[in-house]
Write an enzyme that holds these catalytic residues in place. Sequence first.
Site, PDB file in Angstrom:
ATOM      1  N   TYR A  15       0.812  -1.225   0.000  1.00 35.28           N
ATOM      2  CA  TYR A  15       0.000   0.000   0.000  1.00 35.28           C
ATOM      3  C   TYR A  15       0.843   1.272   0.000  1.00 35.28           C
ATOM      4  O   TYR A  15       0.307   2.368  -0.144  1.00 35.28           O
ATOM      5  CB  TYR A  15      -0.913   0.033   1.235  1.00 35.28           C
ATOM      6  CG  TYR A  15      -1.903  -1.088   1.271  1.00 35.28           C
ATOM      7  CD1 TYR A  15      -2.975  -1.130   0.388  1.00 35.28           C
ATOM      8  CD2 TYR A  15      -1.772  -2.122   2.190  1.00 35.28           C
ATOM      9  CE1 TYR A  15      -3.883  -2.176   0.414  1.00 35.28           C
ATOM     10  CE2 TYR A  15      -2.675  -3.167   2.230  1.00 35.28           C
ATOM     11  CZ  TYR A  15      -3.725  -3.190   1.337  1.00 35.28           C
ATOM     12  OH  TYR A  15      -4.624  -4.220   1.369  1.00 35.28           O
ATOM     13  N   HIS A  20      -4.266   6.287  -1.368  1.00 35.58           N
ATOM     14  CA  HIS A  20      -4.886   6.279  -0.039  1.00 35.58           C
ATOM     15  C   HIS A  20      -3.859   6.567   1.061  1.00 35.58           C
ATOM     16  O   HIS A  20      -4.232   6.889   2.183  1.00 35.58           O
ATOM     17  CB  HIS A  20      -5.545   4.919   0.194  1.00 35.58           C
ATOM     18  CG  HIS A  20      -6.862   4.969   0.896  1.00 35.58           C
ATOM     19  ND1 HIS A  20      -7.661   6.086   0.981  1.00 35.58           N
ATOM     20  CD2 HIS A  20      -7.545   3.993   1.550  1.00 35.58           C
ATOM     21  CE1 HIS A  20      -8.760   5.805   1.653  1.00 35.58           C
ATOM     22  NE2 HIS A  20      -8.714   4.548   2.019  1.00 35.58           N
ATOM     23  N   PHE A  66      -5.348  -0.735   9.886  1.00 39.68           N
ATOM     24  CA  PHE A  66      -5.719  -0.317   8.543  1.00 39.68           C
ATOM     25  C   PHE A  66      -6.525   0.964   8.640  1.00 39.68           C
ATOM     26  O   PHE A  66      -7.027   1.326   9.708  1.00 39.68           O
ATOM     27  CB  PHE A  66      -6.450  -1.446   7.805  1.00 39.68           C
ATOM     28  CG  PHE A  66      -5.486  -2.471   7.286  1.00 39.68           C
ATOM     29  CD1 PHE A  66      -4.926  -2.329   6.027  1.00 39.68           C
ATOM     30  CD2 PHE A  66      -5.102  -3.538   8.072  1.00 39.68           C
ATOM     31  CE1 PHE A  66      -4.002  -3.243   5.556  1.00 39.68           C
ATOM     32  CE2 PHE A  66      -4.182  -4.466   7.615  1.00 39.68           C
ATOM     33  CZ  PHE A  66      -3.633  -4.316   6.346  1.00 39.68           C
ATOM     34  N   ASN A  68      -9.425   1.984   7.970  1.00 39.82           N
ATOM     35  CA  ASN A  68     -10.780   1.972   8.528  1.00 39.82           C
ATOM     36  C   ASN A  68     -10.819   1.734  10.033  1.00 39.82           C
ATOM     37  O   ASN A  68     -11.882   1.782  10.636  1.00 39.82           O
ATOM     38  CB  ASN A  68     -11.633   0.917   7.817  1.00 39.82           C
ATOM     39  CG  ASN A  68     -11.766   1.201   6.337  1.00 39.82           C
ATOM     40  OD1 ASN A  68     -11.335   2.241   5.841  1.00 39.82           O
ATOM     41  ND2 ASN A  68     -12.367   0.275   5.621  1.00 39.82           N
ATOM     42  N   ASN A 114     -13.721   6.543   5.264  1.00 40.71           N
ATOM     43  CA  ASN A 114     -13.883   5.576   6.358  1.00 40.71           C
ATOM     44  C   ASN A 114     -12.876   5.757   7.486  1.00 40.71           C
ATOM     45  O   ASN A 114     -13.180   5.460   8.640  1.00 40.71           O
ATOM     46  CB  ASN A 114     -13.838   4.149   5.818  1.00 40.71           C
ATOM     47  CG  ASN A 114     -15.083   3.818   5.025  1.00 40.71           C
ATOM     48  OD1 ASN A 114     -16.172   4.314   5.327  1.00 40.71           O
ATOM     49  ND2 ASN A 114     -14.937   3.010   3.995  1.00 40.71           N
TER      50      ASN A 114
END
Length: 189
Positions: A15, A20, A66, A68, A114
């Site tokens: 990631y 993001h 993570f 969220n 989120n």
Amino acid sequence: MLKLIVGLGNPGEQYQKTRHNAGFWLLDQTAQDYSCRLRTEKKFFAEFGEIAINQQKIFLLKPQTFMNASGKSLAAVCRFYHIEPQQILIIHDELDLPEGKIKLKKSGGHGGHNGLRDIIAALASQDFYRLRIGIGRPENSTQVIDYVLKAPSATHMERLNESLSYGKKAIEKLITEGDEKAMHWLHSL
């Protein structure tokens, strides 16, 4: 008085370069600019460090939950250091701003993000600063998840790097000159 800067993103090599993780990118650059090495802090579920801007101690937090579940990390730090929501700056990616744009905002809803949704629930408050890094939207609205979890092209990354540079200056202005001057400067670009 700002006490905590939080960069949002997802942990893990896969990631690292995704849109993001724009919040992680800016937090990492800020830490580097102030010669701060973030260290793993298990009780905060995060990488954590401390810098001084204008002789003011500021904590840096990079949740390793993570995106969220970012609220878990933030709540742990706030409890430990008795930090109020109004003393927090959250840095995050923003679909509703084009690449190259960055905005500073005080308070507000989650806007479908989120990570912010989880933080608002964990703090039971929306009253914190947000530094919103524009990543733009995909042409097809059904492809949002794929879009935010992909790395931008080199051309797109140039625009994002420009906004990250403005973001670093905005953080300094927020701390040294206050929110109104920081917002005015950033929004006049």
